[in-house]
Design an enzyme around this catalytic site. Structure first.
Site, short mmCIF file in Angstrom:
data_model
loop_
_atom_site.label_atom_id
_atom_site.label_comp_id
_atom_site.label_asym_id
_atom_site.label_seq_id
_atom_site.Cartn_x
_atom_site.Cartn_y
_atom_site.Cartn_z
N GLU A 190 40.08 40.37 35.15
CA GLU A 190 41.27 40.02 34.34
C GLU A 190 40.86 39.44 32.99
O GLU A 190 41.30 38.36 32.61
CB GLU A 190 42.19 39.06 35.11
CG GLU A 190 42.73 39.69 36.38
CD GLU A 190 43.87 38.92 37.04
OE1 GLU A 190 44.26 37.86 36.53
OE2 GLU A 190 44.37 39.40 38.07
N GLU B 140 42.92 43.74 43.57
CA GLU B 140 43.71 42.54 43.92
C GLU B 140 45.15 42.98 44.12
O GLU B 140 45.77 43.53 43.19
CB GLU B 140 43.68 41.48 42.81
CG GLU B 140 42.45 40.62 42.83
CD GLU B 140 42.53 39.46 41.85
OE1 GLU B 140 43.64 38.92 41.61
OE2 GLU B 140 41.47 39.11 41.30
O1 AHR Z 1 43.99 36.02 43.68
C1 AHR Z 1 44.28 34.92 42.89
C2 AHR Z 1 44.08 35.16 41.41
O2 AHR Z 1 44.98 36.12 40.97
C3 AHR Z 1 42.75 35.71 40.99
O3 AHR Z 1 41.77 34.74 40.85
C4 AHR Z 1 43.05 36.34 39.68
O4 AHR Z 1 42.18 37.39 39.37
C5 AHR Z 1 44.49 36.78 39.83
O5 AHR Z 1 45.25 36.46 38.74
#
Ligand code: AHR
Length: 534
Positions: free
Chosen positions: A207, A339
């Site tokens: 990210e 994610e």
């Molecule tokens: O999964 C929690 C957080 O969500 C992670 O650290 C990040 O990459 C995302 O925004």
């Protein structure tokens, strides 16, 4: 009961809503059951459903690592070299293909040297991303690879692009993978691991449009190329191009700039760098980022909002795939949804920075619907990592000191194991509609696959929390005798497993009966079934 008519919709096989078969009558169905016809094309050769679609994510966040996985060798909680044995045993049953570590946002503030060597000498740091608590660095590279090996998973390592350097990342790779006796390889051996570690995936940042440095897409692409070139895997056994897959950062929910820029750069790349994947992060937020909604203690309203929030994944995957198709029609680069999961308000009374939430039957349905989307798009989606493994967000497992409980999401992952590395079979069905207030949703979902041994598997979801579905499945060219597997449902959409009630949401045996050359399944409301056709 036979089939009164067979009608094909104009849409392709991938269109789950195309009307395929119309049952002649709804004989012997439970009262109120909605008839659903499913047609499975058993002879078609669909894409392989890569096992990495069932990957997981373990970040230094809350009690995801400390307490959830790592208790230390001196803990009274049974452990092997500090890694808790109950959690390992539970995860082994899921055949976890890979674990992404150490983050997440944490990865872009992680400095690997602080997590190797004698534990007593490792520096305590603040975990600024998550709760501002002490990060003791007791769980570092060696402990992570030990954990991955104990559960039988491959390693997905994310390097620090946000606050680290290319040299730091290159050194980490040398430390972990050098076969030749370089100084870093000798340091690894001195720390207890003579041979190189195997790294299947290398995440080039996380990210970086947000917590990883708020970089523009162009700036990230320039950084990413340097990491892709210099963070080399030095183990000759892993040196073949693509043996260690490098995943660049792609889009955030709603913004495709990164995917577009990274894929354009890839199309124009020179010999010195390459990537094998681009990531997509997309969470299910039932309401808004500010007020996400409770993880438990909700009714049908909240449930009905959660399902469309999760089905947006279908559009996100389609949009990213369309961009990738433009630059990479041969699909050399994979899409990795590294994610995803439902993100609710934290459990009241917990540190909000720990992202701890309860896990309900609703979340199991969210998991199944997302896995179905990934499987249907397996030609491009090569991997996915649910956030997260233990105690964080949509977890498989919750722990409390020595206690451990398996969540409804865990059960979905175990039920879906037969789909790992199976071949997708095209399925057509009329999903019908479940309506609640203003919300209209597809009532059912279905995915089928053939495993390596030739077995046919079918996953069915009845999204409707009120009405059962009576599913008639026809398998082209196959006259099944029966189908057997498991069903997951519970009393309420927010039913969950507590430490005192670990079996509130648990799979039970489930079967389909042979009928008119096909199979009949009576799916209860709000349920998930996985069966093997016999
Ligand atoms: O999964 C929690 C957080 O969500 C992670 O650290 C990040 O990459 C995302 O925004």
């Amino acid at each position: 009961m036979g089939w009164k008519a067979i009608r094909r919709g104009g849409a392709g096989w991938a269109a789950a809503t195309a009307l395929a078969l119309v049952p002649a009558a709804a004989a012997a169905q439970p009262p109120g059951a909605v008839p659903v016809a499913v047609a499975i094309e058993t002879e078609a050769a669909g894409p392989r459903i890569g096992r990495d679609i069932f990957g997981q994510f373990a970040e230094h966040l809350g009690t995801g690592i400390y307490g959830g996985i790592w208790v230390g060798p001196d803990s009274p909680i049974p452990n092997v070299r500090g890694i808790r044995s109950d959690v390992v045993a539970a995860l082994r049953a899921l055949k976890v293909p890979n674990v992404r570590w150490p983050g997440g946002c944490f990865a872009d503030e992680y400095h690997w040297r602080e997590g190797v060597g004698p534990t007593a000498l490792r520096p305590a740091r603040l975990n600024a991303s998550w709760g501002g608590v002490i990060e003791p660095n007791g769980f570092g590279s060696h402990e992570f690879f030990d954990f991955a090996e104990q559960i039988g998973a491959d390693a997905y390592l994310s390097v620090n692009v946000g606050s680290g350097t290319v040299q730091e990342a290159a050194d980490w790779l040398e430390y972990l993978t050098a076969q030749a006796p370089t100084a870093l390889a000798r340091a690894r051996a001195a720390n207890g691991h003579a041979g190189p570690y195997r790294i299947k995936y290398l995440g080039l940042g996380n990210e970086n449009w947000g917590c990883g440095g708020a970089m523009s897409a162009d700036h990230y692409a320039e950084e990413m190329k340097r990491y892709a070139h210099y963070a080399r895997n030095l183990d000759p056994a892993q040196a073949a191009p693509g043996a260690m897959k490098r995943i660049a950062v792609g889009w955030d929910s709603g913004n495709s700039d990164y995917t577009e820029t990274v894929m354009k750069a890839w199309k124009e790349k020179v010999w010195s760098w390459d990537i094998e994947g681009v990531s997509l992060h997309g969470y299910t937020i039932p309401n808004s980022w500010e007020r996400k909604g409770p993880s438990v203690g909700f009714g049908e309203d909240e449930y009905a909002k959660s399902v469309p929030a999760t089905l947006r994944m279908k559009e996100w995957v389609a949009r990213q795939s369309a961009i990738m198709d433009r630059y990479d029609p041969e699909r050399k680069v994979g899409l990795y949804v590294d994610e995803w999961g439902i993100w609710t308000d934290p459990t009241p009374g917990t540190n909000p920075g720990f992202l701890q939430q309860q896990n309900t039957l609703r979340d199991a349905i969210v998991a199944a619907l997302n896995l179905d989307i990934f499987m249907r798009n397996a030609a491009r989606v090569r991997g996915a990592n649910i956030a997260q493994m233990v105690n964080v967000l949509q977890a498989m497992i919750l722990t409390d000191g020595p206690r451990m409980v398996l969540t409804p999401t865990y059960h979905v992952y175990r039920m879906y194991v037969p789909f790992q590395d199976a071949s997708l079979l095209p399925v057509r069905f009329d999903a019908g509609s479940y309506r609640h207030g203003e919300i209209t949703l597809p009532r059912v979902d279905a995915v089928a696959a053939r495993d390596a041994a030739g077995g046919i598997w079918l996953a069915l979801v009845n999204v409707d929390p009120e009405r059962p579905a009576s599913v008639a499945a026809a398998l082209a060219g196959v006259r099944p005798r029966a189908a057997a597997g498991e069903l997951l449902t519970a009393a309420a959409v927010d039913s969950h497993n507590g430490f005192d009630r670990p079996g509130e949401v648990a799979p039970r045996p489930f079967a389909g009966r042979a009928e008119a050359g096909g199979l009949r399944f009576e799916l209860p409301p709000k349920s998930i079934a996985v069966v093997q056709v016999r």
